[in-house]
Write a protein that holds these residues in place. Structure first.
Motif, mmCIF file in Angstrom:
data_model
loop_
_atom_site.group_PDB
_atom_site.id
_atom_site.type_symbol
_atom_site.label_atom_id
_atom_site.label_comp_id
_atom_site.label_asym_id
_atom_site.label_seq_id
_atom_site.Cartn_x
_atom_site.Cartn_y
_atom_site.Cartn_z
ATOM 1 N N GLU A 304 -1.143 -0.299 -3.077
ATOM 2 C CA GLU A 304 -0.799 -0.057 -1.675
ATOM 3 C C GLU A 304 -0.232 -1.308 -1.003
ATOM 4 O OE1 GLU A 304 -1.391 2.985 1.587
ATOM 5 O OE2 GLU A 304 -2.956 2.873 0.065
ATOM 6 N N ALA A 305 -0.882 -2.458 -1.197
ATOM 7 C CA ALA A 305 -0.406 -3.693 -0.557
ATOM 8 C C ALA A 305 0.980 -4.074 -1.073
ATOM 9 C CB ALA A 305 -1.399 -4.824 -0.806
ATOM 10 N N LYS A 306 1.183 -3.924 -2.376
ATOM 11 C CA LYS A 306 2.492 -4.258 -2.959
ATOM 12 C C LYS A 306 3.582 -3.330 -2.430
ATOM 13 C CE LYS A 306 2.183 -6.883 -6.988
ATOM 14 N NZ LYS A 306 2.654 -7.084 -8.350
ATOM 15 N N GLY A 308 3.663 -2.087 0.459
ATOM 16 C CA GLY A 308 3.977 -2.536 1.808
ATOM 17 C C GLY A 308 5.023 -3.640 1.786
ATOM 18 N N ARG A 309 4.863 -4.610 0.877
ATOM 19 C CA ARG A 309 5.835 -5.701 0.766
ATOM 20 C C ARG A 309 7.176 -5.171 0.265
ATOM 21 N NH1 ARG A 309 1.165 -8.155 -1.333
ATOM 22 N NH2 ARG A 309 1.897 -8.052 -3.493
ATOM 23 N N GLY A 320 5.363 0.803 4.263
ATOM 24 C CA GLY A 320 4.205 1.023 3.418
ATOM 25 C C GLY A 320 4.429 1.955 2.250
#
Length: 388
Positions: A304-306, A308-309, A320
């Motif tokens: 999920e965080a990746k 977002g980037r 996201g």
């Protein structure tokens, strides 16, 4: 005190990139150290003008090249064996691999096997099995891609199907990396839209899975990011207008970048696509494209965080994970990619076998979430029904 991460890195070879660079084919072969090449391609390319023109470049330079085109869309060991026989019978001293992923993989494996005494399956990409090979028995290779997808031209392996077990095997050796690559986007202008779409989505899958793989390799991640940006910009253009040479060039770059990046790892898109392709003989890039959103959803918690980037880097309208997934779905739809495996002709009767094959595929280890038989089966079932 934190410790510095440790990794072993290797990056590609000499690449001659640009429109018209096929005219340097004879010089590239000479640079690679051979003058009597076996020219490996597939039956569909064998009679096309681009192949004849490439052979003419060699002939004008005084090189005696023999055409070998007994290569299936998903090459099998018999294709490699026949190529090795042709290589030895013709007294060749190198291989020119010319075509899409199938011809490139077959050509590289033919060059690899010309001087080996063990069966090809003894060199599967497992542990250090590559050390079993006689490095002096590997012929030099010049690779010339005519599609923009697999990136096999900058890879150190070839995917070959075992006819008896209907499994795809990755055959690996560092010296399978071509000595010279000619990336001439003019060679891809004749690709029909459907092949442009399937191969282009293959390049995207390579970049995406490399980016998501959990191992430490920031150089690969950077290349994967830019590769995905190029796909976003260029694939719709190349699909809409096959003569758009700038878009074709960007896609050829993205393909090589994907294969460069995926030494960091691949994942469940490929580990499921490989057995499906081996059993049903589906197009690899197209199969990857079908599996892509279902694997993304399966891996969501870990990436999920990746995402977002990534969505920010790609400047997507929605941020996201959801924004990236929406872009993938829109891209697939615009390129005419089927939404389900059923649309590829699968009926699900081999679902358990495919799940079992997927978890032992060499690419499974790079998935951000440990791939279990149950997980692989769940992804497969979702892809059969179109459930996200």
């Amino acid at each position: 005190m934190t410790t510095s991460p440790t990794a072993n890195w290797s990056y590609p070879t000499s690449i001659r990139f640009g429109a018209g660079r096929i005219g340097e084919l004879a010089r590239a072969a000479k640079f690679a150290g051979f003058s009597r090449p076996l020219f490996v391609t597939d039956p569909g390319l064998a009679g096309l003008p681009i192949t004849a023109a490439a052979m003419d470049v060699l002939k004008e330079a005084g090189m005696e090249a023999q055409l070998f085109s007994d290569v299936q869309p998903n090459p099998v060991s018999a294709n490699v064996a026949a190529g090795v026989e042709a290589y030895k019978a013709g007294g060749h001293d190198g291989v020119i691999a010319f075509g899409g992923g199938s011809a490139l993989d077959a050509g590289k494996c033919i060059a690899f096997m010309t001087g080996q005494t063990r069966p090809i399956w003894d060199f599967e990409d497992v542990g250090d099995w590559w050390k079993r090979a006689d490095p002096d028995g590997i012929a030099p290779i010049v690779a010339v891609p005519t599609t923009a997808g697999t990136g096999s031209e900058v890879g150190r392996a070839g995917v070959i199907s075992n006819e008896e077990t209907h499994t795809k095997k990755v055959i690996f050796h560092p010296l399978m990396l071509p000595k010279v690559v000619i990336c001439d986007p003019e060679l891809t202008v004749g690709m029909p839209p459907a092949i442009t779409a399937g191969t282009g989505m293959d390049a995207l899958a390579h970049c995406l899975e490399a980016y998501c793989a959990p191992s430490y390799h920031p150089m690969s991640e950077g290349i994967a990011l830019e590769g995905m940006r190029l796909v976003k910009e260029a694939l719709p253009r190349a699909y809409a207008d096959g003569t758009d040479i700038e878009a074709r060039a960007h896609m050829m770059s993205a393909a090589a970048m994907g294969a460069t990046a995926f030494q960091k790892g691949l994942g469940a898109i490929h580990s499921l696509s490989h057995p499906v392709g081996a059993i049903y003989n589906t197009h690899h890039g197209l199969t990857n494209a079908v599996f892509m959103p279902y694997v993304l959803v399966h891996n969501r918690a870990a990436i999920e965080a990746k995402m977002g980037r990534l969505s920010a880097f790609l400047e997507l309208p929605e941020p996201g994970f959801d924004g990236f997934l929406a872009w993938v779905m829109e891209m697939r739809s615009n390129l005419g990619i089927p939404h389900t495996l059923a649309e590829l002709g699968l009926n699900g009767e081999k679902a358990d076998l495919i799940a079992e094959m997927a978890v032992v595929d060499p690419t499974a280890g790079g998935n951000p979430v440990e791939l279990t038989v149950e997980g692989a089966r769940a992804i497969f079932d979702a892809a059969m029904t179109g459930t996200l």
